[in-house]
Design a protein around this motif. Structure first.
Motif, short mmCIF file in Angstrom:
data_model
loop_
_atom_site.label_atom_id
_atom_site.label_comp_id
_atom_site.label_asym_id
_atom_site.label_seq_id
_atom_site.Cartn_x
_atom_site.Cartn_y
_atom_site.Cartn_z
N ASN A 74 0.83 -1.20 0.00
CA ASN A 74 0.00 0.00 0.00
C ASN A 74 0.87 1.26 0.00
N TYR B 199 2.41 1.56 -3.47
CA TYR B 199 1.39 2.00 -4.41
C TYR B 199 1.20 3.51 -4.32
N GLN C 274 1.94 6.20 -7.23
CA GLN C 274 0.77 6.75 -7.92
C GLN C 274 0.53 8.24 -7.64
N TRP D 255 -8.89 6.42 -13.12
CA TRP D 255 -8.00 6.32 -11.96
C TRP D 255 -7.98 4.90 -11.41
N MET D 256 -9.16 4.29 -11.36
CA MET D 256 -9.22 2.90 -10.85
C MET D 256 -8.44 1.95 -11.75
N LYS D 257 -8.43 2.17 -13.05
CA LYS D 257 -7.64 1.35 -13.98
C LYS D 257 -6.16 1.54 -13.73
N VAL E 66 -4.58 2.44 -10.95
CA VAL E 66 -4.08 2.03 -9.64
C VAL E 66 -4.23 0.53 -9.37
N LYS E 67 -4.80 -0.20 -10.29
CA LYS E 67 -4.93 -1.65 -10.09
C LYS E 67 -3.62 -2.35 -10.26
#
Length: 153
Positions: free
Chosen positions: A22, A25, A29, A148-150, A152-153
């Motif tokens: 985490n 990440y 990001q 954004w979700m794409k 950070v995956k």
């Protein structure tokens, strides 16, 4: 008994590994300038409608992301609920995230608070993306959330 201890130790190690992932990440990001979010601006100050540069005197690291604050009161306010003050899309340009799914630098003084969330925008060379965002905010916000979700995956 040894099995329970071994299982507990394995779960603890898994939790530590997950926490480290985490942190990695977030530092990968988020839009960090020399390791600091918001180009050193105080995240709480945006919600007071007066963005100010923070000071190295008042610093706090939230899950691997470092923030500066203008004063002790803002630092304490942030500590109570960091998620309420952190910028959307890791501090990258909200318009670019919605329009193209790209991470684009921002002008830390070009921002908008929407439904209690902080959005930042690119504003250089006669191109203020906040103006474009305002023309189609609802659609761009939906696209930016999905993009954004794409990322950070």
């Amino acid at each position: 008994m040894k099995t329970k201890i071994s299982l507990l130790a394995a779960l603890l190690m898994l939790g530590i590994a997950s926490a480290q992932q985490n942190l990695n990440y977030r530092t990968k990001q988020f839009n960090l300038d020399k390791g600091v979010a918001l180009s050193g601006y105080d995240p709480v100050s945006y919600f007071l409608k007066n963005p100010k540069e923070g000071s190295k005197t008042y610093v706090f690291t939230q899950d691997g992301v470092k923030y500066y604050f203008a004063n002790a009161a803002n630092l304490e306010t942030f500590k109570k609920n960091p998620a309420a003050y952190e910028p959307q899309y890791g501090g990258w340009c909200a318009y670019a995230m919605g329009a193209k799914g790209e991470k684009v630098e921002v002008d830390p003084e070009t921002y908008k608070i929407v439904e209690g969330k902080l959005y930042l925008f690119y504003n250089r060379l006669f191109n203020n993306t906040l103006t474009d965002w305002n023309k189609d905010e609802s659609n761009l916000k939906k696209k930016a959330d999905a993009n954004w979700m794409k990322l950070v995956k």
